[in-house]
Design a protein around this motif. Structure first.
Motif, PDB file in Angstrom:
ATOM      1  N   GLU A 119       0.885  -1.149   0.036  1.00 22.41           N
ATOM      2  CA  GLU A 119       0.240  -0.068   0.018  1.00 22.41           C
ATOM      3  C   GLU A 119       0.888   1.213  -0.238  1.00 22.41           C
ATOM      4  N   THR A 120       0.451   2.117  -0.783  1.00 18.12           N
ATOM      5  CA  THR A 120       1.022   3.497  -0.928  1.00 18.12           C
ATOM      6  C   THR A 120       0.270   4.744  -0.415  1.00 18.12           C
ATOM      7  N   ARG A 121       0.736   5.303   0.753  1.00 16.22           N
ATOM      8  CA  ARG A 121      -0.214   6.568   1.298  1.00 16.22           C
ATOM      9  C   ARG A 121       0.651   7.872   1.377  1.00 16.22           C
ATOM     10  N   VAL A 122       0.030   8.865   1.098  1.00 22.15           N
ATOM     11  CA  VAL A 122       0.726  10.192   1.585  1.00 22.15           C
ATOM     12  C   VAL A 122       0.311  10.530   2.737  1.00 22.15           C
ATOM     13  N   PHE A 123       1.527  10.920   3.441  1.00 19.09           N
ATOM     14  CA  PHE A 123       1.435  11.544   4.734  1.00 19.09           C
ATOM     15  C   PHE A 123       1.782  12.932   5.001  1.00 19.09           C
ATOM     16  N   LYS A 124       1.354  13.833   5.755  1.00 13.39           N
ATOM     17  CA  LYS A 124       1.778  15.099   6.070  1.00 13.39           C
ATOM     18  C   LYS A 124       3.253  14.944   6.942  1.00 13.39           C
ATOM     19  N   VAL A 143       8.270  25.395   8.428  1.00 17.25           N
ATOM     20  CA  VAL A 143       7.831  24.897   7.136  1.00 17.25           C
ATOM     21  C   VAL A 143       8.776  24.054   6.491  1.00 17.25           C
ATOM     22  N   CYS A 144       8.196  22.915   6.149  1.00 14.39           N
ATOM     23  CA  CYS A 144       8.828  21.641   5.870  1.00 14.39           C
ATOM     24  C   CYS A 144       8.803  21.628   4.106  1.00 14.39           C
ATOM     25  N   GLU A 145       9.616  21.402   3.520  1.00 10.40           N
ATOM     26  CA  GLU A 145       9.764  21.280   2.057  1.00 10.40           C
ATOM     27  C   GLU A 145      10.539  19.971   1.499  1.00 10.40           C
ATOM     28  N   PRO A 146       9.557  18.946   0.864  1.00 11.85           N
ATOM     29  CA  PRO A 146       8.096  19.066   0.633  1.00 11.85           C
ATOM     30  C   PRO A 146       7.238  19.135   1.957  1.00 11.85           C
ATOM     31  N   ALA A 147       6.095  19.229   1.881  1.00 12.79           N
ATOM     32  CA  ALA A 147       5.164  19.118   3.078  1.00 12.79           C
ATOM     33  C   ALA A 147       4.621  17.883   3.281  1.00 12.79           C
TER      34      ALA A 147
END
Length: 297
Positions: A119-124, A143-147
């Motif tokens: 499974e692939t999931r996008v997390f903050k 501020v985190c890059e990328p977020a």
């Protein structure tokens, strides 16, 4: 020399054990091999000493082919393989030992594996802080890059993750904005595939806000006439807001100037406002009194 060569060639075969890592290949694209699997096998062999020395110097592995061993329906391909626990038989014919080596025993005779859905999931991505800023300063939200970041792994492991964080950013003695590259703080990172592991974190650092009251600031009269002039009251009290470091400056009162311009006024009684000159980094929130009585005789 002739005697030595003859002796070496007639050395009797002997037994020894080899420990081979298992190299798993052809894992189905929608599956992932969890950490619950057999990672090594022990092979008892018999051969001449010179072959033992040769084998010991080589990086030998046992090639396990998951697709070949689990695809019960050849027409179905990898789609026929379901998540679960499996035992794969160890095939001695896959052992890269050569025909001059006799295999006596293999332990274990089956490889235990567990396959799970991938499974692939996008997390903050969140950024934790450690340490304390310099006295009189505070850090704002970073501020985190990328977020965000895409994380791929076994479904059961992905479902346990509530949030992803970077390694902590140290604020010790910080008194200005700064940037830092930090890695993702991923437990058991070998079990996951991450789209990006290094992040650029920008941390705003500002002076702590505060307030201060300055009392009895004398009112200076500008362009006063030659007549006798009186002002009631003769001083003003003000409330200031701004950075603590500036408010606590011992020379602050020397930088504040209160004045009143009397140009063009004739004898009489007037209600006038005073003007306050303060440092640009501060804000005046209140002044008392607001109106003064000026008497020109």
């Amino acid at each position: 020399m002739a005697v030595f060569i003859f002796t070496a060639c007639t050395q009797e075969p002997r037994e020894t054990d080899l420990l081979l890592p298992v190299d798993y290949a052809n894992v189905p694209d929608d599956m992932i091999l969890t950490n619950f699997h057999t990672d090594k096998i022990e092979v008892r062999i018999k051969c001449r000493p010179k072959h033992i020395e040769k084998l010991s110097s080589e990086s030998l592995v046992y090639p396990a082919d998951i697709y070949t061993d689990l695809a019960f329906d050849p027409a179905g391909g990898s789609d026929a393989i379901e998540p679960g626990r499996y035992l794969l038989p160890v095939d001695k014919n896959r052992l890269p030992l050569g025909s001059s080596v006799s295999i006596i025993n293999i332990t274990p005779s089956y490889l235990s594996i567990r396959l799970e859905r991938k499974e692939t999931r996008v997390f903050k991505v969140t950024v934790p802080f450690i340490g304390e800023t310099a006295k009189g300063y505070m850090a704002l939200s970073p501020v985190c890059e990328p977020a965000t970041v895409a994380l791929t792994g076994a479904q059961s492991l992905i479902n346990r993750i509530e949030q992803l964080t970077t390694k902590p950013v140290d604020l010790t003695n910080a008194n200005e904005d700064f940037k830092k590259e930090v890695p993702l703080d991923l437990k058991q990172s070998e079990l996951f595939t991450v789209a990006q592991s290094i992040f650029v974190v920008s941390v705003p650092v500002q002076p702590l806000p505060g307030t201060r009251t300055i009392e009895q600031i004398p009112i200076e009269l500008q362009n006063r006439p030659g007549n006798k002039v009186s002002i009631e009251p003769s001083s003003i009290t003000i409330d200031l807001k701004g950075p603590q470091e500036d408010l606590n400056n011992t020379s602050l009162t020397d930088k504040i100037y209160a004045f009143m311009d009397l140009e063009g006024l004739k004898p009489g009684v007037y209600a006038r406002h005073a003007y306050i000159d303060i440092p640009v980094e501060l804000v005046m929130t209140n002044a008392s009194p607001r109106v003064f009585t000026v008497k020109i005789e």
